[in-house]
Design an enzyme around this catalytic site. Structure first.
Site, PDB file in Angstrom:
ATOM      1  CG  ASP A  94       0.250  -2.680  -1.361  1.00  0.00           C
ATOM      2  OD1 ASP A  94      -0.074  -1.483  -1.246  1.00  0.00           O
ATOM      3  OD2 ASP A  94      -0.131  -3.574  -0.572  1.00  0.00           O
ATOM      4  CG  ASP A 138      -1.774   2.848   0.468  1.00  0.00           C
ATOM      5  OD1 ASP A 138      -2.310   1.735   0.437  1.00  0.00           O
ATOM      6  OD2 ASP A 138      -2.354   3.876   0.840  1.00  0.00           O
TER       7      ASP A 138
END
Length: 288
Positions: A210, A212
């Site tokens: 992902d 952050d």
């Protein structure tokens, strides 16, 4: 038992290894207690490997609950000379997208000291050099293997190690992003430090799940979001490691294999017997 020069510690999502020909499942006794799980011994692409799920096979250990010392000491007792730590990470820079792989060569420690990160103390003191925590030749073997398979893999970068289990606040994440750090995770720095003390060459394979919290275009990170990309990352990690282990097995001696030379401050004549026995697997050759 199969010779195991290569060790793999699997992170989130990599609790078992498809295509790994398991020959033994062993519990290695260590003076630091039990490891995260049994060590799986077998062949991967014809190469002897010791595999250990960092969080246990059912992911039952928090990052701060992982018995890092037992895990690394167990690898040492099994004869591991080259250790790859696989881990899920968040991206701190735009170029590291979910599904990419980063091979960090630096760590930035943001832990709070709650997890033991040294084998030493109790009368035997050592200060190992840790300016370059990852083995460059291991990193290159992983990079070449990933590149040949067509994966987006980046050699080099800084891994920020937080304790968790919560993800970063946006203020923290923005600060790391502005500092130019590359990825953020919760496990690999302590592992790398202990591997250096155990004279095991180490490389980190950081699997991006992902962006952050620094990235305003992404929704806040959730477990569901991470678990979805972990399924894809597991396949990527397995294929890269399958291709890389023959290269790792062909590597010659690493400077890490003599990391304690000149690093142990306490004269061997003054080592407490109980501590020397406890650390035998890593200090035996310096006892004279």
């Amino acid at each position: 038992m199969t010779e195991t020069k290569i060790g793999i510690i699997g992170g989130s999502g990599l609790y078992q290894y498809d295509g790994f020909e398991i020959e033994n499942e062993v519990d290695v006794e260590t003076p630091f207690g039990s490891a995260s799980d049994h060590f799986f011994i077998g062949k991967l692409n014809g190469v002897g490997v010791a595999f250990l799920p960092r969080h246990g096979r059912h992911h039952s250990l928090l990052p701060t609950e992982v018995p890092y010392r037992a895990n690394v000491y167990g690898m040492k007792r099994l004869g591991v000379e080259y250790l790859v730590g696989v881990g899920a990470v968040g991206s701190l820079q735009q170029q590291h997208k979910p599904g990419n792989v980063v091979l960090p060569d630096q760590f930035f420690d943001r832990t709070k000291g709650g997890t033991p990160d040294t084998f030493f103390g109790e009368g035997i003191i050592a200060h190992v050099a840790f300016s370059h925590p990852c083995d460059q030749r291991m990193m290159e073997a992983l990079r070449l293997s990933g590149m040949e398979l067509g994966y987006n893999i980046c050699k080099g970068g800084t891994y920020v190690n937080i304790e968790g289990p919560a993800f970063s606040t946006q203020a923290e994440s923005v600060a790391y992003h502005k500092a130019g750090y590359d990825v953020i995770g919760m496990t690999n720095m302590i592992e790398a430090k202990l591997a250096r003390e155990a004279e095991i060459a180490y490389a980190s394979a950081a699997m991006v799940t992902d962006s952050d919290a620094w990235n305003p275009r992404q929704q806040p990170v959730t477990v569901d979001m991470v678990m979805e990309i972990l399924k894809r990352n597991k396949d990527t990690a397995q294929k890269i490691l399958f291709a890389a282990v023959p290269r790792l097995a062909d590597l010659g001696p690493s400077p890490a294999h003599n990391a304690l030379q000149g690093s142990i401050v306490t004269p061997a004549s003054q080592w407490p017997e109980a501590t020397a026995e406890k650390l035998d697997a890593i200090i035996r050759k310096y006892a004279e």
